[in-house]
Design a protein around this motif. Structure first.
Motif, PDB file in Angstrom:
ATOM      1  N   PRO A 131       9.820  12.542   4.214  1.00 55.43           N
ATOM      2  CA  PRO A 131       8.569  13.247   3.901  1.00 55.43           C
ATOM      3  C   PRO A 131       8.354  13.449   2.396  1.00 55.43           C
ATOM      4  CG  PRO A 131       9.672  14.309   5.736  1.00 55.43           C
ATOM      5  CD  PRO A 131      10.610  13.273   5.201  1.00 55.43           C
ATOM      6  N   VAL A 132       9.426  13.646   1.660  1.00 60.38           N
ATOM      7  CA  VAL A 132       9.311  13.850   0.212  1.00 60.38           C
ATOM      8  C   VAL A 132       8.823  12.568  -0.467  1.00 60.38           C
ATOM      9  CG1 VAL A 132      10.607  14.372  -1.898  1.00 60.38           C
ATOM     10  CG2 VAL A 132      11.073  15.643   0.203  1.00 60.38           C
ATOM     11  N   THR A 133       9.353  11.433  -0.040  1.00 56.82           N
ATOM     12  CA  THR A 133       8.930  10.159  -0.621  1.00 56.82           C
ATOM     13  C   THR A 133       7.466   9.880  -0.300  1.00 56.82           C
ATOM     14  OG1 THR A 133      11.173   9.340  -0.296  1.00 56.82           O
ATOM     15  CG2 THR A 133       9.494   7.709  -0.804  1.00 56.82           C
ATOM     16  N   VAL A 134       7.076  10.126   0.953  1.00 54.60           N
ATOM     17  CA  VAL A 134       5.682   9.918   1.342  1.00 54.60           C
ATOM     18  C   VAL A 134       4.773  10.846   0.550  1.00 54.60           C
ATOM     19  CG1 VAL A 134       4.033  10.110   3.239  1.00 54.60           C
ATOM     20  CG2 VAL A 134       6.263   9.068   3.640  1.00 54.60           C
ATOM     21  N   ALA A 135       5.173  12.100   0.378  1.00 48.26           N
ATOM     22  CA  ALA A 135       4.354  13.055  -0.371  1.00 48.26           C
ATOM     23  C   ALA A 135       4.222  12.638  -1.840  1.00 48.26           C
ATOM     24  CB  ALA A 135       4.953  14.451  -0.274  1.00 48.26           C
ATOM     25  N   ALA A 136       5.299  12.147  -2.426  1.00 50.69           N
ATOM     26  CA  ALA A 136       5.252  11.726  -3.832  1.00 50.69           C
ATOM     27  C   ALA A 136       4.315  10.527  -4.011  1.00 50.69           C
ATOM     28  CB  ALA A 136       6.646  11.387  -4.325  1.00 50.69           C
ATOM     29  N   VAL A 137       4.418   9.558  -3.120  1.00 49.85           N
ATOM     30  CA  VAL A 137       3.545   8.386  -3.216  1.00 49.85           C
ATOM     31  C   VAL A 137       2.102   8.787  -2.930  1.00 49.85           C
ATOM     32  CG1 VAL A 137       3.040   6.119  -2.219  1.00 49.85           C
ATOM     33  CG2 VAL A 137       5.399   6.771  -2.684  1.00 49.85           C
ATOM     34  N   ALA A 138       1.894   9.661  -1.948  1.00 52.04           N
ATOM     35  CA  ALA A 138       0.541  10.115  -1.625  1.00 52.04           C
ATOM     36  C   ALA A 138      -0.083  10.846  -2.813  1.00 52.04           C
ATOM     37  CB  ALA A 138       0.566  11.020  -0.396  1.00 52.04           C
ATOM     38  N   LEU A 139       0.685  11.681  -3.473  1.00 51.06           N
ATOM     39  CA  LEU A 139       0.182  12.394  -4.641  1.00 51.06           C
ATOM     40  C   LEU A 139      -0.187  11.416  -5.759  1.00 51.06           C
ATOM     41  CD1 LEU A 139      -0.417  15.112  -5.969  1.00 51.06           C
ATOM     42  CD2 LEU A 139       1.943  15.125  -6.789  1.00 51.06           C
ATOM     43  N   ALA A 140       0.653  10.420  -5.964  1.00 51.66           N
ATOM     44  CA  ALA A 140       0.355   9.425  -7.001  1.00 51.66           C
ATOM     45  C   ALA A 140      -0.917   8.651  -6.670  1.00 51.66           C
ATOM     46  CB  ALA A 140       1.537   8.470  -7.154  1.00 51.66           C
ATOM     47  N   VAL A 141      -1.070   8.246  -5.418  1.00 51.96           N
ATOM     48  CA  VAL A 141      -2.273   7.510  -5.009  1.00 51.96           C
ATOM     49  C   VAL A 141      -3.501   8.410  -5.102  1.00 51.96           C
ATOM     50  CG1 VAL A 141      -3.397   6.352  -3.063  1.00 51.96           C
ATOM     51  CG2 VAL A 141      -1.001   5.898  -3.564  1.00 51.96           C
ATOM     52  N   PHE A 142      -3.358   9.669  -4.686  1.00 57.10           N
ATOM     53  CA  PHE A 142      -4.466  10.615  -4.747  1.00 57.10           C
ATOM     54  C   PHE A 142      -4.957  10.788  -6.175  1.00 57.10           C
ATOM     55  CE2 PHE A 142      -6.133  14.895  -5.346  1.00 57.10           C
ATOM     56  CZ  PHE A 142      -7.077  14.986  -4.333  1.00 57.10           C
ATOM     57  N   VAL A 143      -4.050  11.021  -7.092  1.00 62.91           N
ATOM     58  CA  VAL A 143      -4.425  11.224  -8.499  1.00 62.91           C
ATOM     59  C   VAL A 143      -5.040   9.958  -9.075  1.00 62.91           C
ATOM     60  CG1 VAL A 143      -3.491  11.637 -10.817  1.00 62.91           C
ATOM     61  CG2 VAL A 143      -2.771  13.073  -8.900  1.00 62.91           C
ATOM     62  N   LEU A 144      -4.441   8.808  -8.776  1.00 57.95           N
ATOM     63  CA  LEU A 144      -4.962   7.554  -9.295  1.00 57.95           C
ATOM     64  C   LEU A 144      -6.384   7.293  -8.802  1.00 57.95           C
ATOM     65  CD1 LEU A 144      -4.424   4.921 -10.869  1.00 57.95           C
ATOM     66  CD2 LEU A 144      -3.612   3.952  -8.715  1.00 57.95           C
ATOM     67  N   THR A 145      -6.620   7.450  -7.512  1.00 53.33           N
ATOM     68  CA  THR A 145      -7.963   7.195  -6.991  1.00 53.33           C
ATOM     69  C   THR A 145      -8.959   8.233  -7.475  1.00 53.33           C
ATOM     70  OG1 THR A 145      -7.448   8.375  -4.939  1.00 53.33           O
ATOM     71  CG2 THR A 145      -7.190   5.978  -4.939  1.00 53.33           C
ATOM     72  N   HIS A 146      -8.509   9.471  -7.652  1.00 51.68           N
ATOM     73  CA  HIS A 146      -9.410  10.515  -8.153  1.00 51.68           C
ATOM     74  C   HIS A 146      -9.843  10.219  -9.588  1.00 51.68           C
ATOM     75  CE1 HIS A 146     -11.329  14.405  -8.319  1.00 51.68           C
ATOM     76  NE2 HIS A 146     -10.669  14.682  -9.432  1.00 51.68           N
ATOM     77  N   VAL A 147      -8.909   9.782 -10.413  1.00 55.27           N
ATOM     78  CA  VAL A 147      -9.214   9.476 -11.809  1.00 55.27           C
ATOM     79  C   VAL A 147     -10.117   8.242 -11.904  1.00 55.27           C
ATOM     80  CG1 VAL A 147      -8.199   8.671 -13.989  1.00 55.27           C
ATOM     81  CG2 VAL A 147      -7.190  10.607 -12.761  1.00 55.27           C
ATOM     82  N   VAL A 148      -9.820   7.230 -11.101  1.00 55.54           N
ATOM     83  CA  VAL A 148     -10.574   5.978 -11.171  1.00 55.54           C
ATOM     84  C   VAL A 148     -12.009   6.153 -10.669  1.00 55.54           C
ATOM     85  CG1 VAL A 148     -10.731   3.650 -10.181  1.00 55.54           C
ATOM     86  CG2 VAL A 148      -8.558   4.492 -11.059  1.00 55.54           C
ATOM     87  N   THR A 149     -12.221   7.016  -9.671  1.00 57.42           N
ATOM     88  CA  THR A 149     -13.549   7.131  -9.076  1.00 57.42           C
ATOM     89  C   THR A 149     -14.403   8.233  -9.711  1.00 57.42           C
ATOM     90  OG1 THR A 149     -12.713   8.624  -7.349  1.00 57.42           O
ATOM     91  CG2 THR A 149     -12.800   6.265  -6.848  1.00 57.42           C
ATOM     92  N   ARG A 150     -13.910   8.927 -10.717  1.00 54.85           N
ATOM     93  CA  ARG A 150     -14.727   9.957 -11.372  1.00 54.85           C
ATOM     94  C   ARG A 150     -15.885   9.306 -12.101  1.00 54.85           C
ATOM     95  NH1 ARG A 150     -11.419  14.422 -14.444  1.00 54.85           N
ATOM     96  NH2 ARG A 150     -13.462  15.375 -14.336  1.00 54.85           N
TER      97      ARG A 150
END
Length: 75
Positions: free
Chosen positions: A55-74
């Motif tokens: 779960p920790v690995t999934v959460a870390a990757v999910a957070l990275a993807v979330f931040v990346l997509t949030h920054v790119v789509t602003r």
């Protein structure tokens, strides 16, 4: 689609272009889709031995993807 008098009906297009939407919906969709993508990515990486599926690995990757997509789509 055309109106009865033959002129095109642009009401839907105008509505879509003028709608700002609710940013909370965008954030929720981003979080859900990022988590699903992260789970599939980590599962696949676990199959080939690159990452451990926790779960920790999934959460870390999910957070990275979330931040990346949030920054790119602003705007």
């Amino acid at each position: 689609m055309a109106e009865p008098d033959g002129e095109p009906d642009d009401g839907l297009q105008e509505g879509l272009e003028s709608s700002q939407g609710d940013p909370r919906v965008l954030l929720l969709l981003n979080a859900v889709l990022s988590t699903l993508f992260a789970a599939m990515f980590v599962w696949g990486a676990d199959l080939i031995g690159a990452l451990v599926f926790t779960p920790v690995t999934v959460a870390a990757v999910a957070l990275a993807v979330f931040v990346l997509t949030h920054v790119v789509t602003r705007p």
